[in-house]
Design a protein around this motif. Structure first.
Motif, mmCIF file in Angstrom:
data_model
loop_
_atom_site.group_PDB
_atom_site.id
_atom_site.type_symbol
_atom_site.label_atom_id
_atom_site.label_comp_id
_atom_site.label_asym_id
_atom_site.label_seq_id
_atom_site.Cartn_x
_atom_site.Cartn_y
_atom_site.Cartn_z
ATOM 1 N N PRO A 37 28.591 -30.858 -43.211
ATOM 2 C CA PRO A 37 28.448 -29.628 -42.414
ATOM 3 C C PRO A 37 27.838 -29.862 -41.031
ATOM 4 C CG PRO A 37 27.777 -29.236 -44.680
ATOM 5 C CD PRO A 37 27.986 -30.723 -44.549
ATOM 6 N N ASP A 38 26.993 -30.891 -40.894
ATOM 7 C CA ASP A 38 26.365 -31.149 -39.591
ATOM 8 C C ASP A 38 27.065 -32.267 -38.835
ATOM 9 O OD1 ASP A 38 25.623 -33.158 -41.299
ATOM 10 O OD2 ASP A 38 23.546 -33.270 -40.593
ATOM 11 N N GLU A 39 28.318 -32.568 -39.202
ATOM 12 C CA GLU A 39 29.099 -33.603 -38.540
ATOM 13 C C GLU A 39 30.408 -33.028 -38.010
ATOM 14 O OE1 GLU A 39 27.788 -37.562 -41.092
ATOM 15 O OE2 GLU A 39 29.480 -36.356 -41.808
ATOM 16 N N TYR A 40 30.984 -33.701 -37.016
ATOM 17 C CA TYR A 40 32.272 -33.302 -36.452
ATOM 18 C C TYR A 40 33.346 -34.291 -36.893
ATOM 19 C CZ TYR A 40 30.573 -36.780 -33.089
ATOM 20 O OH TYR A 40 30.056 -37.915 -32.517
ATOM 21 N N LEU A 41 34.600 -33.846 -36.878
ATOM 22 C CA LEU A 41 35.703 -34.727 -37.253
ATOM 23 C C LEU A 41 36.066 -35.658 -36.103
ATOM 24 C CD1 LEU A 41 38.013 -32.189 -39.134
ATOM 25 C CD2 LEU A 41 36.429 -33.860 -40.128
ATOM 26 N N ASN A 42 35.993 -35.133 -34.885
ATOM 27 C CA ASN A 42 36.296 -35.928 -33.697
ATOM 28 C C ASN A 42 35.758 -35.211 -32.472
ATOM 29 O OD1 ASN A 42 38.433 -33.968 -32.890
ATOM 30 N ND2 ASN A 42 39.493 -34.830 -34.662
ATOM 31 N N CYS A 50 35.320 -29.857 -31.328
ATOM 32 C CA CYS A 50 36.188 -30.512 -32.307
ATOM 33 C C CYS A 50 37.386 -29.601 -32.512
ATOM 34 C CB CYS A 50 35.462 -30.750 -33.630
ATOM 35 S SG CYS A 50 36.507 -31.504 -34.911
ATOM 36 N N ARG A 51 38.480 -29.957 -31.885
ATOM 37 C CA ARG A 51 39.685 -29.132 -31.957
ATOM 38 C C ARG A 51 40.237 -29.071 -33.382
ATOM 39 N NH1 ARG A 51 44.298 -27.228 -29.293
ATOM 40 N NH2 ARG A 51 46.271 -27.920 -30.172
ATOM 41 N N SER A 52 40.075 -30.141 -34.133
ATOM 42 C CA SER A 52 40.690 -30.235 -35.452
ATOM 43 C C SER A 52 40.226 -29.134 -36.406
ATOM 44 C CB SER A 52 40.403 -31.597 -36.079
ATOM 45 O OG SER A 52 40.920 -32.641 -35.280
#
Length: 375
Positions: free
Chosen positions: A105-110, A126-128
């Motif tokens: 939850p506290d991380e982004y995919l890109n 993070c557009r994804s």
């Protein structure tokens, strides 16, 4: 004479929540002409600007992938690749890194784009997963918003974020630009309707959709297949300058034809070498010097309008600089130009070609940045 004299920067064209119509063009819209077939073959940027190199360290903790965004603010260089945001001194020393790529939850995919706020914290797009994240440099998540839009680029302006979605339509919202209020976590305003004829080609975009200005409540907006620069605030969106590429601008009828795909579109666009188009990047320095990059006959060009002679821009497709190795030229068609809020540029050099001219580096070294600043 300043290039922007007698130009109306701010024009209230819309009501809350309504898209600005691209046909609403004020009569005092400034037209600037570029003679595209008079490019200079011998341009040394050091004759006109301050040019220097920043070599990023090549160590395990600083392995930079393909650069997606660069911001040079004061004496600090911020840049991103798809997984991280880096913070360097102007000497190239790493002073911070945000690396929270993952699925927690506290991380982004890109990292699709990023902005630095007044506190030095970082907004990451993070557009994804349609999310905006605010991180401090100790890699701590401070805030997260989910936004039901396919956002491509962001621009921070005080307590607002401008969101650019290009041709992506969410629900009934057929606008390209959106104003996101960071206090309420909601979109409060929309601008610029999606052009149904150009929408299939808008994803081919320049490196600088948003560009800063001398005023901290105003920024500039431009697109690759649009010859106009707009002024943008949290409540107004106004055409400001339109570029005449020597009468070679793409006519609207060209977009109205049916093309099989994007490759077919470009084959028709370049087949006759009849058209020039921009805007790939745009910048204005404090002294009034304006620079713009565009494409003609399959090559990227830059036109620089100096305040002392704004009717005769310097046009070039490649250049040298005194800080570069002797015999080494930078070809604009083979690199990206990241224009900055103060009118300067940051250009990541091609390490493959540079390694053939400079000792002590290899093709897989971390990037070397060319910093081009107004004097």
């Amino acid at each position: 004479m300043n290039l922007f004299r007698n130009v109306l920067f701010l024009l209230a064209l819309l009501l809350l929540g309504a898209c600005h119509r691209s046909t609403d063009v004020p009569q005092n819209l400034r037209s600037v002409k570029v003679t595209v077939n008079k490019a200079s073959d011998e341009v040394c940027l050091s004759d006109y600007f301050s040019a220097s190199l920043v070599k990023l360290p090549h160590v395990d903790s600083v392995l930079v992938g393909e650069i997606t965004r660069i911001h040079n603010k004061g004496n600090v260089i911020y840049l991103s690749d798809v997984s991280s945001v880096f913070k360097f001194s102007e000497e190239g020393r790493l002073v911070g890194k945000i690396n929270r790529q993952g699925e927690a939850p506290d991380e982004y995919l890109n990292v699709s784009d990023f902005q630095i706020d007044d506190n030095g914290d970082v907004w990451i797009l993070c557009r994804s997963n349609h999310s905006l994240y605010l991180y401090s440099w100790d890699n701590r998540l401070k805030k997260r918003y989910s936004v039901d839009l396919w956002i491509e680029n962001i621009r921070l302006m005080k307590d607002k974020l401008f969101l650019y979605t290009g041709n992506e339509i969410s629900g009934d919202n057929a606008c390209q630009l959106h104003v996101f209020d960071l206090s309420s976590g909601k979109v409060i305003r929309n601008f610029k309707s999606v052009d149904k004829h150009q929408s299939s080609y808008l994803f081919v975009k320049g490196a600088n959709i948003f560009q800063g200005s001398p005023c901290d409540t105003l920024c500039y907006f431009s697109q690759l297949f649009n010859d106009t620069v707009y002024s943008l605030t949290s409540s107004t969106f106004s055409p400001m300058i339109t570029f005449d590429w020597d009468g070679k601008n793409i006519p609207s009828s060209f977009y109205e034809k049916n093309y099989d795909n994007i490759m077919d579109f470009f084959q028709h666009l370049h087949s006759s070498n009849a058209y020039a188009y921009g805007i790939n990047s745009f910048a204005v320095a404090k002294d009034g010097t304006l620079s713009v990059t565009y494409f003609y006959q399959g090559k990227c060009y830059c036109a620089v309008f100096f305040a002392s002679d704004e009717k005769n821009p310097m046009v070039f497709s490649s250049f040298t600089a005194s800080c570069l190795p002797e015999g080494y030229r930078v070809d604009l068609s083979e690199t990206s130009v990241y224009s900055q809020d103060d009118g300067s540029w940051v250009i990541p050099l091609d390490m493959v070609s540079l390694s053939e001219h400079m000792e002590g580096i290899s093709a897989d070294s971390n990037p070397i940045l060319l910093m081009v600043k107004p004097r």
